[in-house]
Design a protein around this motif. Structure first.
Motif, PDB file in Angstrom:
ATOM      1  N   ASP A  84      69.489  49.415  20.061  1.00 56.67           N
ATOM      2  CA  ASP A  84      68.283  49.417  20.882  1.00 56.67           C
ATOM      3  C   ASP A  84      67.038  49.499  20.000  1.00 56.67           C
ATOM      4  O   ASP A  84      66.071  48.752  20.202  1.00 56.67           O
ATOM      5  CB  ASP A  84      68.320  50.603  21.853  1.00 56.67           C
ATOM      6  N   ILE A  88      76.378  46.571  27.628  1.00 54.32           N
ATOM      7  CA  ILE A  88      75.802  46.181  28.926  1.00 54.32           C
ATOM      8  C   ILE A  88      74.490  46.923  29.161  1.00 54.32           C
ATOM      9  O   ILE A  88      73.507  46.348  29.656  1.00 54.32           O
ATOM     10  CB  ILE A  88      76.791  46.461  30.073  1.00 54.32           C
ATOM     11  N   ASN A  89      74.449  48.206  28.801  1.00 53.23           N
ATOM     12  CA  ASN A  89      73.197  48.954  28.935  1.00 53.23           C
ATOM     13  C   ASN A  89      72.086  48.321  28.105  1.00 53.23           C
ATOM     14  O   ASN A  89      70.929  48.247  28.540  1.00 53.23           O
ATOM     15  CB  ASN A  89      73.402  50.410  28.498  1.00 53.23           C
ATOM     16  N   HIS A 137      71.890  45.153  27.312  1.00 49.45           N
ATOM     17  CA  HIS A 137      71.524  43.896  27.977  1.00 49.45           C
ATOM     18  C   HIS A 137      70.539  44.157  29.121  1.00 49.45           C
ATOM     19  O   HIS A 137      69.582  43.391  29.315  1.00 49.45           O
ATOM     20  CB  HIS A 137      72.781  43.209  28.515  1.00 49.45           C
ATOM     21  N   LYS A 138      70.759  45.233  29.855  1.00 43.69           N
ATOM     22  CA  LYS A 138      69.855  45.549  30.963  1.00 43.69           C
ATOM     23  C   LYS A 138      68.484  45.975  30.443  1.00 43.69           C
ATOM     24  O   LYS A 138      67.464  45.691  31.066  1.00 43.69           O
ATOM     25  CB  LYS A 138      70.465  46.649  31.835  1.00 43.69           C
ATOM     26  N   ARG A 139      68.453  46.662  29.302  1.00 42.34           N
ATOM     27  CA  ARG A 139      67.172  47.073  28.710  1.00 42.34           C
ATOM     28  C   ARG A 139      66.465  45.905  28.039  1.00 42.34           C
ATOM     29  O   ARG A 139      65.236  45.828  28.043  1.00 42.34           O
ATOM     30  CB  ARG A 139      67.399  48.178  27.665  1.00 42.34           C
ATOM     31  N   PRO A 196      66.967  42.047  28.245  1.00 40.38           N
ATOM     32  CA  PRO A 196      67.581  40.806  28.738  1.00 40.38           C
ATOM     33  C   PRO A 196      67.537  39.712  27.680  1.00 40.38           C
ATOM     34  O   PRO A 196      66.552  39.542  26.967  1.00 40.38           O
ATOM     35  CB  PRO A 196      66.703  40.450  29.947  1.00 40.38           C
ATOM     36  N   ARG A 235      77.210  47.960  36.582  1.00 38.51           N
ATOM     37  CA  ARG A 235      75.786  47.668  36.416  1.00 38.51           C
ATOM     38  C   ARG A 235      75.414  46.258  36.899  1.00 38.51           C
ATOM     39  O   ARG A 235      74.376  46.079  37.528  1.00 38.51           O
ATOM     40  CB  ARG A 235      75.382  47.840  34.953  1.00 38.51           C
ATOM     41  N   MET A 236      76.212  45.274  36.562  1.00 39.38           N
ATOM     42  CA  MET A 236      75.874  43.890  36.880  1.00 39.38           C
ATOM     43  C   MET A 236      76.275  43.511  38.302  1.00 39.38           C
ATOM     44  O   MET A 236      75.588  42.735  38.961  1.00 39.38           O
ATOM     45  CB  MET A 236      76.552  42.944  35.885  1.00 39.38           C
ATOM     46  N   GLY A 245      75.092  47.092  40.656  1.00 44.83           N
ATOM     47  CA  GLY A 245      73.678  47.430  40.486  1.00 44.83           C
ATOM     48  C   GLY A 245      73.415  48.898  40.228  1.00 44.83           C
ATOM     49  O   GLY A 245      72.320  49.392  40.540  1.00 44.83           O
ATOM     50  N   ASP A 300      72.808  52.494  37.995  1.00 42.90           N
ATOM     51  CA  ASP A 300      71.915  52.848  36.901  1.00 42.90           C
ATOM     52  C   ASP A 300      72.681  52.976  35.586  1.00 42.90           C
ATOM     53  O   ASP A 300      73.919  53.009  35.566  1.00 42.90           O
ATOM     54  CB  ASP A 300      71.199  54.171  37.209  1.00 42.90           C
ATOM     55  N   GLU A 301      71.921  53.096  34.491  1.00 44.42           N
ATOM     56  CA  GLU A 301      72.512  53.244  33.169  1.00 44.42           C
ATOM     57  C   GLU A 301      73.405  54.471  33.119  1.00 44.42           C
ATOM     58  O   GLU A 301      73.091  55.519  33.679  1.00 44.42           O
ATOM     59  CB  GLU A 301      71.386  53.372  32.134  1.00 44.42           C
TER      60      GLU A 301
END
Length: 330
Positions: free
Chosen positions: A182, A225-226, A228-230, A232, A313-314, A317, A319-320
């Motif tokens: 990150d 995945i977390n 990717h959500k943070r 994109p 998550r995907m 939907g 949360d982290e």
């Protein structure tokens, strides 16, 4: 340029002693060491005190918050204008500091990372884990030595950056897992340059049991995945490989049970390739056999963590989240 080593520690006085010993044996000196004890019940302070006459060293104790905030705390206490982070279960070769300093003087980058290797004195199991985490057959070369030199994503067991980078990026986030990637992403988003210094390697002991190793890589799968959500667009095809592998192996095993035993042959062939590769690299057949077990643990652990996070998550939907928080350091 003054360099500070920052080392977060949690209940690892023995490992801390080994790391400090390796730092005291560097061919070049002129660096600072900052030890941040993150709420340990087994203090490393006596170990640190025994090295005060050999190293420019500071020791700080704080409440437990995880490695990311502890690294940030170390940055705030460091006097260097460039900081290097090492995990407490690492040992550095004698020329490590000289290699980093000379490389940055000749080809400066705002941040860097280095790979890891297995030391000749590691146990067979530790060498097998090292193979699993560094081999092209398991990680695809995305964890160190085979990554591109430029736009490299340093990992926190062996990474460094300038204090300017720390101040601009805010340092490590509160993510429990994947916080180093990150930060690497944010460093590049700020326009800073990173590089891989191949010869700035460390000897990384990693986890001590198969169960603990599984927890580590399972969390890494969730973290992807977390991330990717943070951020994109940062999820690449190679990151999905362990999940695809896990589903593929499970499918082949199921087909071998329900249809024909021949369906398991590709899995057996892959195991043979792992065995031959690891045995050749380590010149030891027992390490090769252990590497098959640790490699499948690595692939299935990461793959199932990734699939779990993808679903939650995907698809749902949610949360982290992360797993095994209470066992993070173990």
């Amino acid at each position: 340029m003054k360099i500070s080593f920052i080392i977060p520690v949690y209940n690892r006085p023995r490992e801390t002693e080994e790391l400090l010993r390796s730092l005291s044996l560097q061919t070049e000196h002129g660096f600072e060491v900052v030890i941040v004890e993150d709420g340990s019940s087994e203090s490393s302070e006596p170990v640190v005190d025994s090295y005060r006459d050999r190293l420019d060293i500071q020791y700080f104790f704080k409440g437990n918050s995880g490695p990311g905030p502890s690294r940030n705390y170390g940055c705030e206490k460091a006097s260097g204008d460039y900081v290097i982070f090492l995990d407490s279960d690492c040992v550095v070769p004698e020329a490590y500091f000289a290699v980093v300093r000379q490389t940055l003087e000749k080809n400066y980058s705002d941040a860097f990372g280095g790979p890891d290797r297995a030391h000749k004195d590691f146990t067979k199991f530790q060498k097998a884990i090292n193979y699993s985490m560094t081999s092209f057959l398991t990680t695809g070369g995305i964890r160190g030595g085979n990554e591109k030199m430029e736009k490299f994503h340093p990992r926190s067991f062996n990474m460094g950056f300038s204090m300017q980078v720390f101040e601009a990026s805010g340092g490590f986030s509160t993510m429990r897992f994947g916080e180093d990637v990150d930060l690497s992403i944010r460093i590049m988003e700020h326009g800073y340059r990173t590089q891989l210094i191949r010869e700035a390697y460390v000897y990384h002991k990693r986890r001590s049991s198969l169960r603990q190793f599984f927890k580590q890589v399972y969390n890494s799968g969730i973290a992807r995945i977390n991330l990717h959500k943070r951020h994109p667009g940062t999820l690449k095809l190679v990151h999905t490989a362990p999940a695809v592998f896990t589903l593929g192996v499970m499918t082949l095993i199921l087909l071998s049970i329900l249809v024909s035993g021949y369906f398991v042959l590709p899995v057996l062939l892959h195991m043979v390739l792992l065995f031959l590769s690891a045995s050749s690299k380590n010149r030891n057949l027992s390490i090769g056999a252990l590497a098959v077990v640790t490699s499948y643990t690595q692939l299935f652990g990461y793959g199932t963590g990734f699939l779990n996070a993808f679903w939650r998550r995907m698809i749902l939907g949610r949360d982290e989240f992360s797993a095994f928080n209470k066992n993070f350091y173990k």
